[in-house]
Design a protein around this motif. Structure first.
Motif, short mmCIF file in Angstrom:
data_model
loop_
_atom_site.label_atom_id
_atom_site.label_comp_id
_atom_site.label_asym_id
_atom_site.label_seq_id
_atom_site.Cartn_x
_atom_site.Cartn_y
_atom_site.Cartn_z
N ALA A 77 4.80 -6.83 -51.06
CA ALA A 77 4.29 -5.58 -51.16
C ALA A 77 3.03 -5.35 -50.03
CB ALA A 77 4.08 -4.87 -52.38
N TRP A 78 2.44 -6.73 -50.01
CA TRP A 78 0.94 -6.60 -49.15
C TRP A 78 1.53 -6.69 -47.70
CZ3 TRP A 78 -3.39 -5.27 -47.82
CH2 TRP A 78 -4.03 -6.36 -46.81
N ASP A 79 2.59 -7.58 -47.58
CA ASP A 79 3.13 -7.64 -46.09
C ASP A 79 3.61 -6.52 -45.73
OD1 ASP A 79 2.47 -10.35 -45.96
OD2 ASP A 79 4.60 -10.87 -46.42
N ALA A 80 4.07 -5.49 -46.35
CA ALA A 80 4.42 -4.15 -45.83
C ALA A 80 3.23 -3.15 -45.75
CB ALA A 80 5.41 -3.52 -47.01
N VAL A 81 2.38 -3.17 -46.80
CA VAL A 81 1.24 -2.15 -46.73
C VAL A 81 -0.14 -2.49 -46.02
CG1 VAL A 81 2.24 -1.06 -48.73
CG2 VAL A 81 0.04 -2.63 -48.91
N LYS A 82 -0.14 -3.73 -45.70
CA LYS A 82 -1.51 -4.14 -44.84
C LYS A 82 -1.82 -3.42 -43.75
CE LYS A 82 0.54 -8.46 -42.83
NZ LYS A 82 0.61 -9.92 -43.02
N PHE A 83 -1.12 -2.82 -43.14
CA PHE A 83 -1.22 -2.23 -41.81
C PHE A 83 -2.10 -1.01 -41.87
CE2 PHE A 83 2.11 -5.17 -41.17
CZ PHE A 83 1.83 -6.07 -39.98
N ALA A 84 -1.94 -0.15 -43.07
CA ALA A 84 -2.55 0.87 -43.38
C ALA A 84 -4.17 0.88 -43.46
CB ALA A 84 -1.95 1.71 -44.82
N LYS A 85 -4.90 1.74 -43.16
CA LYS A 85 -6.00 1.90 -43.11
C LYS A 85 -6.62 1.64 -44.60
CE LYS A 85 -7.67 4.41 -39.27
NZ LYS A 85 -8.25 3.55 -38.29
#
Length: 85
Positions: A77-85
């Motif tokens: 999950a972190w790998d997927a969302v880490k690009f958001a502000k």
């Protein structure tokens, strides 16, 4: 798959996330990244695209991914969302 026989493409998920952003939704749960490579890609794309749109007033939705309380799920999950502000 959201429910048996009712699934959305990654593009449809992105379009819904954009509409939720337009409505001012604070937190958008974008999917279950560990469920499949397509779900991971959709959540990542939503994080990168919708999770970086900053309105005039500074509003940016929080993009999150669903996960079980298991380290591999949380890391995915972190790998997927880490690009958001």
């Amino acid at each position: 798959e959201q429910s048996p026989g009712a699934s959305m493409t990654s593009e449809e998920k992105v379009q819904i996330a954009l509409q939720l952003h337009a409505l001012g939704v604070d937190v958008i749960e974008a999917g279950f990244p560990i469920a499949s490579p397509d779900d991971f890609a959709a959540v990542r794309r939503i994080a990168m695209e919708v999770g970086n749109i900053v309105d005039e007033d500074g509003y940016v939705p929080v993009i999150c991914g669903l996960s079980r309380a298991r380290k591999p799920d949380i890391e995915r999950a972190w790998d997927a969302v880490k690009f958001a502000k």
